[in-house]
Motif scaffolding. Structure first.
Motif, PDB file in Angstrom:
ATOM      1  N   THR A 320       0.838  -1.207   0.000  1.00  0.00           N
ATOM      2  CA  THR A 320       0.000   0.000   0.000  1.00  0.00           C
ATOM      3  C   THR A 320       0.865   1.246   0.000  1.00  0.00           C
ATOM      4  N   ARG A 321       1.939   1.221   0.767  1.00  0.00           N
ATOM      5  CA  ARG A 321       2.824   2.386   0.833  1.00  0.00           C
ATOM      6  C   ARG A 321       3.492   2.626  -0.526  1.00  0.00           C
ATOM      7  N   ILE A 322       3.949   1.535  -1.174  1.00  0.00           N
ATOM      8  CA  ILE A 322       4.615   1.688  -2.473  1.00  0.00           C
ATOM      9  C   ILE A 322       3.640   2.221  -3.515  1.00  0.00           C
ATOM     10  N   ARG A 323       2.454   1.631  -3.578  1.00  0.00           N
ATOM     11  CA  ARG A 323       1.487   2.028  -4.604  1.00  0.00           C
ATOM     12  C   ARG A 323       0.958   3.439  -4.362  1.00  0.00           C
ATOM     13  N   ALA A 324       0.679   3.767  -3.118  1.00  0.00           N
ATOM     14  CA  ALA A 324       0.156   5.101  -2.824  1.00  0.00           C
ATOM     15  C   ALA A 324       1.225   6.165  -3.014  1.00  0.00           C
ATOM     16  N   ASN A 325       2.466   5.862  -2.627  1.00  0.00           N
ATOM     17  CA  ASN A 325       3.555   6.830  -2.848  1.00  0.00           C
ATOM     18  C   ASN A 325       3.798   7.051  -4.335  1.00  0.00           C
ATOM     19  N   ARG A 326       3.644   5.972  -5.102  1.00  0.00           N
ATOM     20  CA  ARG A 326       3.802   6.107  -6.554  1.00  0.00           C
ATOM     21  C   ARG A 326       2.713   7.007  -7.132  1.00  0.00           C
ATOM     22  N   ALA A 327       1.502   6.903  -6.561  1.00  0.00           N
ATOM     23  CA  ALA A 327       0.389   7.714  -7.067  1.00  0.00           C
ATOM     24  C   ALA A 327       0.482   9.155  -6.605  1.00  0.00           C
ATOM     25  N   THR A 328       0.972   9.387  -5.380  1.00  0.00           N
ATOM     26  CA  THR A 328       0.953  10.745  -4.812  1.00  0.00           C
ATOM     27  C   THR A 328       2.313  11.424  -4.876  1.00  0.00           C
ATOM     28  N   GLY A 329       3.362  10.689  -5.262  1.00  0.00           N
ATOM     29  CA  GLY A 329       4.701  11.291  -5.309  1.00  0.00           C
ATOM     30  C   GLY A 329       4.865  12.226  -6.505  1.00  0.00           C
ATOM     31  N   TRP A 330       5.982  12.946  -6.520  1.00  0.00           N
ATOM     32  CA  TRP A 330       6.273  13.861  -7.637  1.00  0.00           C
ATOM     33  C   TRP A 330       6.492  13.014  -8.876  1.00  0.00           C
ATOM     34  N   PRO A 331       5.692  13.170  -9.910  1.00  0.00           N
ATOM     35  CA  PRO A 331       5.745  12.296 -11.080  1.00  0.00           C
ATOM     36  C   PRO A 331       7.126  12.142 -11.692  1.00  0.00           C
ATOM     37  N   GLY A 475       4.657  41.351  -8.759  1.00  0.00           N
ATOM     38  CA  GLY A 475       6.035  41.663  -9.077  1.00  0.00           C
ATOM     39  C   GLY A 475       6.844  40.482  -9.548  1.00  0.00           C
ATOM     40  N   PHE A 476       6.199  39.273  -9.585  1.00  0.00           N
ATOM     41  CA  PHE A 476       6.922  38.084 -10.036  1.00  0.00           C
ATOM     42  C   PHE A 476       6.385  37.667 -11.394  1.00  0.00           C
ATOM     43  N   PRO A 477       7.301  37.367 -12.346  1.00  0.00           N
ATOM     44  CA  PRO A 477       6.845  36.924 -13.665  1.00  0.00           C
ATOM     45  C   PRO A 477       6.030  35.629 -13.530  1.00  0.00           C
ATOM     46  N   ILE A 478       4.931  35.588 -14.235  1.00  0.00           N
ATOM     47  CA  ILE A 478       4.061  34.407 -14.159  1.00  0.00           C
ATOM     48  C   ILE A 478       4.745  33.157 -14.675  1.00  0.00           C
ATOM     49  N   PRO A 479       5.530  33.189 -15.765  1.00  0.00           N
ATOM     50  CA  PRO A 479       6.225  31.967 -16.194  1.00  0.00           C
ATOM     51  C   PRO A 479       7.120  31.402 -15.085  1.00  0.00           C
ATOM     52  N   THR A 480       7.791  32.290 -14.392  1.00  0.00           N
ATOM     53  CA  THR A 480       8.664  31.839 -13.305  1.00  0.00           C
ATOM     54  C   THR A 480       7.838  31.227 -12.172  1.00  0.00           C
ATOM     55  N   LEU A 481       6.729  31.899 -11.871  1.00  0.00           N
ATOM     56  CA  LEU A 481       5.854  31.362 -10.823  1.00  0.00           C
ATOM     57  C   LEU A 481       5.317  29.993 -11.206  1.00  0.00           C
ATOM     58  N   LEU A 482       4.941  29.829 -12.489  1.00  0.00           N
ATOM     59  CA  LEU A 482       4.426  28.533 -12.921  1.00  0.00           C
ATOM     60  C   LEU A 482       5.488  27.440 -12.796  1.00  0.00           C
ATOM     61  N   LEU A 483       6.722  27.757 -13.219  1.00  0.00           N
ATOM     62  CA  LEU A 483       7.786  26.757 -13.169  1.00  0.00           C
ATOM     63  C   LEU A 483       8.159  26.412 -11.738  1.00  0.00           C
ATOM     64  N   LEU A 484       8.512  27.440 -10.968  1.00  0.00           N
ATOM     65  CA  LEU A 484       8.968  27.180  -9.601  1.00  0.00           C
ATOM     66  C   LEU A 484       7.829  26.698  -8.693  1.00  0.00           C
ATOM     67  N   GLY A 485       6.669  27.345  -8.896  1.00  0.00           N
ATOM     68  CA  GLY A 485       5.527  26.938  -8.066  1.00  0.00           C
ATOM     69  C   GLY A 485       5.093  25.518  -8.337  1.00  0.00           C
ATOM     70  N   GLY A 486       5.062  25.140  -9.624  1.00  0.00           N
ATOM     71  CA  GLY A 486       4.655  23.773  -9.963  1.00  0.00           C
ATOM     72  C   GLY A 486       5.581  22.742  -9.355  1.00  0.00           C
ATOM     73  N   ILE A 487       6.918  23.050  -9.451  1.00  0.00           N
ATOM     74  CA  ILE A 487       7.889  22.092  -8.888  1.00  0.00           C
ATOM     75  C   ILE A 487       7.807  22.058  -7.361  1.00  0.00           C
ATOM     76  N   ALA A 488       7.814  23.253  -6.745  1.00  0.00           N
ATOM     77  CA  ALA A 488       7.825  23.326  -5.277  1.00  0.00           C
ATOM     78  C   ALA A 488       6.560  22.727  -4.663  1.00  0.00           C
ATOM     79  N   LEU A 489       5.421  23.120  -5.259  1.00  0.00           N
ATOM     80  CA  LEU A 489       4.169  22.579  -4.698  1.00  0.00           C
ATOM     81  C   LEU A 489       4.071  21.066  -4.902  1.00  0.00           C
ATOM     82  N   GLY A 490       4.580  20.574  -6.030  1.00  0.00           N
ATOM     83  CA  GLY A 490       4.566  19.125  -6.269  1.00  0.00           C
ATOM     84  C   GLY A 490       5.405  18.371  -5.258  1.00  0.00           C
TER      85      GLY A 490
END
Length: 551
Positions: A320-331, A475-490
């Motif tokens: 369960t831990r392996i399968r759930a971590n695979r589903a919820t982990g950073w792709p 004051g933050f460029p949206i492309p930068t926010l999308l890149l960094l935010g997507g990675i950090a939040l993931g």
């Protein structure tokens, strides 16, 4: 049992409970069949059969057997009671193995005589044409038997005496002043029939040959020997059949017991009690114990350990831990977990709903029980048997132990099938994990869009192309926010979900443990508990039957 009840109605004037006592003994014998020594069972069953046969016959007649040794004057006593020369005496006595019967009141006695096995040529009806007209009705209802000599050299005589002694309602033992202490009659008949003293009379015949001064002392000696045989209180009468001394008193004693209508009841009751006591002696008198929940729980735990339940539960948690971590982990990194082997697949337990149809023929790869685990199972089975059989007779201890082990050879296969057939609840990932997976892919897409956007801006700057305005947010460029935010939040979401995954894995492991133990408990119940309970039920039925028989 219809015949028994009919017979009991015939004997209602004597005791309406004798039929129930016979049924109680039959219940005890049926319950002990195959568990207690066959000799004890066969003897008790013969008592049931004899009693059932007697209950169906005339209740108005009492079978009185005259028994004695050669030369005791038994046949002379028989003739004196009948007031007819019916039985040959002395040297004129024929060498026949048949008893002679004299019946007072023929009506209803035919079936009884047939049951006794007395041939018609050896039957005489007292109130027939042979009567002298001087007789009274004191012995009305008596079937008087003159048995062969119990000490005869003819084996057939011994067998006939033994047979009729088992069937008679009342005994009159005729002793000789010269041989009244003979061990042959005391050891073979009197002492073994101590439980039947209420239907017994003892006659010291030929008293006329004893000096008058010695008669009281001889009678006292006879009583002493009878007390040593356990027959204290049995009347001892001095008789001289040749001269007619004491015959009237003997006739009065017989008539009194016949008139009370208790001899048949007393005889059957003594037979039933003796057989029931023998059965109780070998079976023990311990109360019936129920299987304690603690012992059953300990047995279930030993079975679960032998079935590898802890191993399977750990596999459920890890899977369960392996399968759930695979589903919820950073792709980006989660796909590496595909190279880690799934514990349930290694145990061949990841069958899914369609695979459950194969459980009747397939096997798991759960490790087989070790020697230590098998020894623990044996110990718990033995402890369970010891607890419920404490105080029982050895035959019942052996029967319960045999029943507890009878199906253990099937244990390995049954446990493996039980594990394979159990729904472990680990086939699908949790619903929330599916939602997190969708969210993780949205964040990856956002990061990819941001990264692509920034790449286009960098390429335009490098190619000196006109730069379109870059949107900003606080004051933050949206492309930068999308890149960094997507990675950090993931990454953050993956870390947070690890806690939820761990909780889910433990919860599923507990649920799987319960399902597995329930399935294993059903196996232990079928293989051990039910066979033991069947033996306890038989023991209880036997005790209930003996309680009725021993009333």
């Amino acid at each position: 049992m219809t015949s028994l009840l009919e017979g009991a109605k015939k004997l209602v004037s004597r005791s309406s409970e004798i039929g129930a006592r016979v049924q109680g003994l039959e219940q005890a014998v049926d319950s002990a069949q195959g568990r207690v020594d066959s000799a004890v069972i066969d003897e008790a069953r013969s008592v049931v059969d004899r009693a059932a046969g007697r209950l169906k016959l005339s209740a108005e007649h009492t079978v009185v057997a005259l028994a004695g040794a050669t030369g005791s004057g038994k046949s002379s006593t028989f003739n004196a009671l009948a007031e007819l020369e019916l039985s040959a005496v002395g040297v004129r006595r024929p060498t026949t193995s048949w008893a002679t019967a004299c019946v007072w009141g023929r009506h209803g006695a035919e079936e009884l005589l047939e049951w006794l096995g007395i041939p018609p040529r050896h039957q005489v009806t007292r109130d027939s044409m042979l009567s002298t007209g001087r007789e009274d009705n004191a012995l009305q209802g008596v079937v008087l038997l003159d048995l062969p000599d119990h000490d005869s050299t003819e084996v057939a005589h011994h067998l006939e005496v033994d047979r009729l002694v088992r069937l008679a309602d009342m005994f009159v033992w005729v002793l000789d002043p010269q041989k009244y202490a003979d061990a042959a009659i005391h050891d073979r008949y009197l002492a073994p029939l101590a439980s039947h003293k209420d239907v017994m009379l003892v006659v010291l015949n030929h008293i006329d040959t004893v000096a008058e001064a010695r008669r009281d002392g001889m009678l006292a000696d006879v009583r002493r020997l009878l007390e040593a045989d356990g027959l204290d209180g049995v009347p001892v009468l001095a008789v001289s059949a040749r001269n007619g001394w004491g015959i009237d008193e003997l006739k009065k004693q017989i008539a009194k017991r016949v008139a009370e209508k208790k001899a048949t009841r007393a005889r059957l009751g003594a037979d039933v009690r003796a057989a029931a006591e023998r059965l109780q002696t070998v079976s023990g008198d311990a109360k019936v114990r129920s299987l304690s929940t603690e012992r059953i729980a300990a047995l279930d735990d030993a079975f679960a350990d032998a079935a590898g339940v802890p191993t399977v539960v750990k596999a459920v948690e890890d899977s369960t831990r392996i399968r759930a971590n695979r589903a919820t982990g950073w792709p980006v990194t989660a796909w590496f977990s595909r190279f880690k082997p799934d514990p349930l697949k290694r145990l061949h337990l990841d069958l899914g709903s369609a695979g459950k149809h194969l459980t009747s023929v397939s096997r798991t790869s759960v490790p087989k029980a070790t020697g230590v685990q098998k020894a623990r199972v044996d110990t718990e089975v033995r402890a369970l048997v010891d607890q419920v059989s404490d105080g029982m007779g050895q035959p019942w201890v052996t029967a319960i132990r045999k029943a507890s082990l009878s199906r253990l050879p099937d244990l390995g296969d049954r446990l493996d099938k039980a594990v394979a057939a159990t729904d472990l609840g680990a086939e699908k990932i949790p619903l929330w994990a599916g939602l997190v997976r969708a969210l993780q892919w949205l964040l990856i897409i956002a990061a990819a869009v941001g990264g692509g956007w920034l790449a286009l801006l960098a390429f335009g700057s490098y190619a000196r192309l006109p730069e379109p305005p870059t949107p900003e947010l606080s004051g933050f460029p949206i492309p930068t926010l999308l890149l960094l935010g997507g990675i950090a939040l993931g990454l953050l979401l993956a870390l947070v979900c690890r806690v939820l995954v761990s909780m889910t894995a433990r919860r599923r492991a507990r649920a799987a443990d319960k399902r597995l133990r329930d399935a294993i408990s059903a196996v232990s119940d079928e293989l051990v508990v039910q066979p033991v309970q069947a033996e306890l039920a038989a023991y209880s039925a036997m005790r209930d039957g003996l309680a009725i028989a021993l009333k």
